[in-house]
Design a protein around this motif. Structure first.
Motif, PDB file in Angstrom:
ATOM      1  N   GLY A  14       0.813  -1.219   0.000  1.00  0.00           N
ATOM      2  CA  GLY A  14       0.000   0.000   0.000  1.00  0.00           C
ATOM      3  C   GLY A  14       0.847   1.269   0.000  1.00  0.00           C
ATOM      4  O   GLY A  14       0.512   2.243  -0.676  1.00  0.00           O
ATOM      5  N   PHE A  15       1.940   1.272   0.748  1.00  0.00           N
ATOM      6  CA  PHE A  15       2.814   2.444   0.781  1.00  0.00           C
ATOM      7  C   PHE A  15       3.435   2.685  -0.590  1.00  0.00           C
ATOM      8  O   PHE A  15       3.502   3.816  -1.063  1.00  0.00           O
ATOM      9  N   CYS A  16       3.914   1.629  -1.229  1.00  0.00           N
ATOM     10  CA  CYS A  16       4.528   1.759  -2.558  1.00  0.00           C
ATOM     11  C   CYS A  16       3.519   2.274  -3.580  1.00  0.00           C
ATOM     12  O   CYS A  16       3.817   3.180  -4.366  1.00  0.00           O
ATOM     13  N   THR A  17       2.331   1.700  -3.557  1.00  0.00           N
ATOM     14  CA  THR A  17       1.281   2.116  -4.495  1.00  0.00           C
ATOM     15  C   THR A  17       0.894   3.570  -4.250  1.00  0.00           C
ATOM     16  O   THR A  17       0.759   4.348  -5.205  1.00  0.00           O
ATOM     17  N   ALA A  18       0.752   3.965  -2.979  1.00  0.00           N
ATOM     18  CA  ALA A  18       0.422   5.358  -2.665  1.00  0.00           C
ATOM     19  C   ALA A  18       1.543   6.300  -3.107  1.00  0.00           C
ATOM     20  O   ALA A  18       1.273   7.411  -3.595  1.00  0.00           O
ATOM     21  N   SER A  19       2.785   5.874  -2.979  1.00  0.00           N
ATOM     22  CA  SER A  19       3.918   6.701  -3.405  1.00  0.00           C
ATOM     23  C   SER A  19       3.916   6.906  -4.921  1.00  0.00           C
ATOM     24  O   SER A  19       4.179   8.014  -5.403  1.00  0.00           O
ATOM     25  N   VAL A  20       3.607   5.864  -5.659  1.00  0.00           N
ATOM     26  CA  VAL A  20       3.532   5.989  -7.121  1.00  0.00           C
ATOM     27  C   VAL A  20       2.378   6.904  -7.512  1.00  0.00           C
ATOM     28  O   VAL A  20       2.532   7.766  -8.394  1.00  0.00           O
ATOM     29  N   ARG A 102      16.972   2.649   2.121  1.00  0.00           N
ATOM     30  CA  ARG A 102      16.959   1.343   2.799  1.00  0.00           C
ATOM     31  C   ARG A 102      16.153   1.404   4.091  1.00  0.00           C
ATOM     32  O   ARG A 102      15.416   0.467   4.410  1.00  0.00           O
ATOM     33  N   LEU A 103      16.264   2.502   4.827  1.00  0.00           N
ATOM     34  CA  LEU A 103      15.508   2.675   6.066  1.00  0.00           C
ATOM     35  C   LEU A 103      14.006   2.710   5.794  1.00  0.00           C
ATOM     36  O   LEU A 103      13.216   2.037   6.459  1.00  0.00           O
ATOM     37  N   VAL A 104      13.600   3.495   4.800  1.00  0.00           N
ATOM     38  CA  VAL A 104      12.180   3.582   4.437  1.00  0.00           C
ATOM     39  C   VAL A 104      11.682   2.227   3.944  1.00  0.00           C
ATOM     40  O   VAL A 104      10.621   1.743   4.346  1.00  0.00           O
ATOM     41  N   SER A 105      12.454   1.587   3.089  1.00  0.00           N
ATOM     42  CA  SER A 105      12.061   0.293   2.532  1.00  0.00           C
ATOM     43  C   SER A 105      11.863  -0.757   3.632  1.00  0.00           C
ATOM     44  O   SER A 105      10.898  -1.523   3.599  1.00  0.00           O
ATOM     45  N   ALA A 106      12.756  -0.776   4.591  1.00  0.00           N
ATOM     46  CA  ALA A 106      12.663  -1.753   5.673  1.00  0.00           C
ATOM     47  C   ALA A 106      11.489  -1.483   6.605  1.00  0.00           C
ATOM     48  O   ALA A 106      11.032  -2.388   7.313  1.00  0.00           O
ATOM     49  N   ASN A 107      10.983  -0.260   6.597  1.00  0.00           N
ATOM     50  CA  ASN A 107       9.899   0.121   7.513  1.00  0.00           C
ATOM     51  C   ASN A 107       8.629   0.543   6.790  1.00  0.00           C
ATOM     52  O   ASN A 107       7.758   1.152   7.400  1.00  0.00           O
ATOM     53  N   ARG A 108       8.495   0.210   5.527  1.00  0.00           N
ATOM     54  CA  ARG A 108       7.337   0.672   4.742  1.00  0.00           C
ATOM     55  C   ARG A 108       6.013   0.181   5.305  1.00  0.00           C
ATOM     56  O   ARG A 108       4.997   0.845   5.153  1.00  0.00           O
ATOM     57  N   HIS A 109       5.998  -0.945   5.989  1.00  0.00           N
ATOM     58  CA  HIS A 109       4.760  -1.442   6.590  1.00  0.00           C
ATOM     59  C   HIS A 109       4.298  -0.560   7.746  1.00  0.00           C
ATOM     60  O   HIS A 109       3.136  -0.592   8.119  1.00  0.00           O
ATOM     61  N   ARG A 110       5.190   0.279   8.280  1.00  0.00           N
ATOM     62  CA  ARG A 110       4.848   1.176   9.386  1.00  0.00           C
ATOM     63  C   ARG A 110       4.459   2.579   8.911  1.00  0.00           C
ATOM     64  O   ARG A 110       4.012   3.397   9.703  1.00  0.00           O
ATOM     65  N   LEU A 111       4.658   2.862   7.637  1.00  0.00           N
ATOM     66  CA  LEU A 111       4.433   4.201   7.100  1.00  0.00           C
ATOM     67  C   LEU A 111       3.001   4.359   6.605  1.00  0.00           C
ATOM     68  O   LEU A 111       2.308   3.364   6.386  1.00  0.00           O
ATOM     69  N   PRO A 112       2.529   5.604   6.418  1.00  0.00           N
ATOM     70  CA  PRO A 112       1.158   5.827   5.950  1.00  0.00           C
ATOM     71  C   PRO A 112       0.890   5.062   4.651  1.00  0.00           C
ATOM     72  O   PRO A 112       1.669   5.120   3.712  1.00  0.00           O
ATOM     73  N   GLY A 113      -0.209   4.318   4.658  1.00  0.00           N
ATOM     74  CA  GLY A 113      -0.579   3.518   3.494  1.00  0.00           C
ATOM     75  C   GLY A 113      -0.002   2.121   3.547  1.00  0.00           C
ATOM     76  O   GLY A 113      -0.402   1.241   2.803  1.00  0.00           O
ATOM     77  N   GLY A 114       0.966   1.905   4.438  1.00  0.00           N
ATOM     78  CA  GLY A 114       1.586   0.591   4.558  1.00  0.00           C
ATOM     79  C   GLY A 114       0.629  -0.411   5.180  1.00  0.00           C
ATOM     80  O   GLY A 114      -0.282  -0.058   5.919  1.00  0.00           O
ATOM     81  N   THR A 115       0.831  -1.660   4.852  1.00  0.00           N
ATOM     82  CA  THR A 115       0.020  -2.747   5.399  1.00  0.00           C
ATOM     83  C   THR A 115       0.964  -3.834   5.899  1.00  0.00           C
ATOM     84  O   THR A 115       2.140  -3.858   5.543  1.00  0.00           O
TER      85      THR A 115
END
Length: 125
Positions: A14-20, A102-115
């Motif tokens: 979800g975070f990746c899709t929201a970022s795109v 790398r920090l964002v990628s490793a924690n993307r599940h914790r970021l807005p839109g992440g699942t």
């Protein structure tokens, strides 16, 4: 006519899709955004393992990953975005950008839109 670059991202995240979607609306994405799960990765010159690990920018047969993919996205968008993109390609900002990526990628599940699915490897989703 020049072939359009391809931005490969994790369509299950979800975070990746929201970022795109943000890049499409606010930055002016000048690439074909494609979830890597629906792409012919071999034809694009990459692998499932790499695509699962980082966002990829494919242009003229070259594959850029992580922060450098983001830099290429910004450069392709043109002014005013191209300046930060160019800066992200130069040391020491290049090194710092890769660390932040790398920090964002490793924690993307914790970021807005992440699942929770964002935290799992592709084989376990």
């Amino acid at each position: 006519m020049r072939e359009q670059p391809v931005l490969l991202y994790d369509g299950d995240c979800g975070f990746c899709t929201a970022s795109v979607r943000f890049a499409e609306r606010r930055i002016g994405l000048r690439a074909r955004a494609t979830p890597w799960q629906r792409a012919d990765l071999a034809a694009l010159g990459t692998t499932r393992e790499r695509a699962d690990r980082e966002v990829l920018w494919v242009e003229r047969g070259r594959v850029y990953g992580g922060a450098q993919a983001v830099a290429r996205l910004l450069i392709a968008a043109g002014p005013p975005w191209s300046l930060p993109g160019l800066l992200l390609r130069m040391p020491p900002l290049r090194w710092a950008a890769q660390g932040v990526y790398r920090l964002v990628s490793a924690n993307r599940h914790r970021l807005p839109g992440g699942t929770p699915a964002c935290a799992l490897p592709a084989g376990r989703r």
